[in-house]
Each structure stands twice: as C-alpha cells, then as structure tokens.
Design a protein around this motif. Sequence first.
Motif, PDB file in Angstrom:
ATOM      1  N   CYS A 171      39.798  44.957  46.518  1.00  0.00           N
ATOM      2  CA  CYS A 171      40.147  44.608  45.669  1.00  0.00           C
ATOM      3  C   CYS A 171      41.033  43.704  45.651  1.00  0.00           C
ATOM      4  O   CYS A 171      41.395  42.695  46.056  1.00  0.00           O
TER       5      CYS A 171
ATOM      6  N   GLY B 277      43.744  42.841  42.476  1.00  0.00           N
ATOM      7  CA  GLY B 277      44.392  43.385  41.705  1.00  0.00           C
ATOM      8  C   GLY B 277      45.770  41.459  42.294  1.00  0.00           C
ATOM      9  O   GLY B 277      45.230  41.063  43.159  1.00  0.00           O
TER      10      GLY B 277
ATOM     11  N   CYS C  28      46.978  41.227  45.653  1.00  0.00           N
ATOM     12  CA  CYS C  28      45.319  41.697  46.470  1.00  0.00           C
ATOM     13  C   CYS C  28      45.560  39.784  46.441  1.00  0.00           C
ATOM     14  O   CYS C  28      44.615  38.888  47.294  1.00  0.00           O
TER      15      CYS C  28
ATOM     16  N   ARG D 192      40.113  46.306  40.431  1.00  0.00           N
ATOM     17  CA  ARG D 192      41.423  45.722  39.570  1.00  0.00           C
ATOM     18  C   ARG D 192      42.458  46.078  40.751  1.00  0.00           C
ATOM     19  O   ARG D 192      43.264  45.064  40.477  1.00  0.00           O
ATOM     20  N   CYS D 193      42.765  47.089  40.919  1.00  0.00           N
ATOM     21  CA  CYS D 193      43.908  47.738  41.744  1.00  0.00           C
ATOM     22  C   CYS D 193      42.776  49.042  42.654  1.00  0.00           C
ATOM     23  O   CYS D 193      43.087  49.467  41.169  1.00  0.00           O
TER      24      CYS D 193
ATOM     25  N   CYS E 130      48.838  47.192  47.625  1.00  0.00           N
ATOM     26  CA  CYS E 130      49.334  46.419  47.297  1.00  0.00           C
ATOM     27  C   CYS E 130      50.071  45.670  48.676  1.00  0.00           C
ATOM     28  O   CYS E 130      50.233  44.368  48.786  1.00  0.00           O
TER      29      CYS E 130
END
Length: 169
Positions: A92, A94, A97, A132-133, A137
């Motif tokens: 990840c 994002g 991350c 990207r994600c 999170c």
Amino acid sequence: MISTPTAPVAELPKTDPRVKLIAAKIKKENRRPDALIEILHTAQNAYGFLPREVLAYIAKELRLPPSRVYSTVTFYHFFSLKSKGEHTCLVCTGTACYVKGAQALLNKIEAAYGLKPGQVTADEKLGVQAARCIGACGLAPAVVIDNEVLGKVTDATIIDTIKEKTGIV
C-alpha cells in the motif's frame, strides 16, 4: 483509442478444468452478455489473469464483439491481462503507509528480487504490486501477501515475511 489484439488466438482445451469452470459459469448465467463481469471474475480467479485465448472464448460464448470484452477488462483495474505471479505482494502506498515507510518496503523488495511494482519474477513465482490505498490505514505500512493483510511491516522484516508467507527464497 484502445486497440484490440488482432493476431489469431489458439483454441482452449475443453478438458482443462479452468475452461470447464468458465463454461459452467457461462451456462449458469444463460450466456447473458450482462453477466460479462461475473464471468471475467471467474476466469481471472481460475487463471490468475486473463489470457487472450480466454477473452476470445468468452466473447464467442457470449456472442459479444471481442472489443467489448477487451475494453471491459482494460477499464476495470481489478482485471489483469498479464500474470501477477503465483504469489503476490501488494504494498500500500496510500498517504498513511507512505509516511510510515512504504517506499522503503518497495526499495527492499527491489533490492532482494529485482522487482518494481507491476513486475513478476522470470519464473512467475512472485509478483509485486503497489496500490494507492487498501483501506488499512491503522495498520500502516500495510502489505497484502497472497490476499493476507499484514500491518506495521518494516523494511527490516519485509523480505523474511515474503519468504515465510510464500516459501520463495
């Protein structure tokens, strides 16, 4: 403009269990063209990606133009036209991350296996992807190895984690 492959495509062996699985899904869906995405999911799960021969087979069985099948596959990010490897490692990237070390993880993987995101080892045992994600999170930096989400992975442990989860040295 998206172009479709024009070279002749080989026939799929009817005895292949993956072909039988796809054929069963097509039959279950009554050859409905609006079931294309579900059938493509079945095919990708069976093969790990969508070979050209499979796309041609699906187009023929659903009586769709090959361009419609191809454009559907290339429109949605979860379909792939090339092998992602027997084992996959998705890092990840994002914001959470990235801030907590995702790039360091990718650097370690590249140093150990010579792979950048989107690449697969020559023996097709390991593929590396970046997303990207992934929506984890709170676990940053997060990695998904063979569909298992792992959190708080460090650059010091990423290679050992890949070896442990996949058996790849």
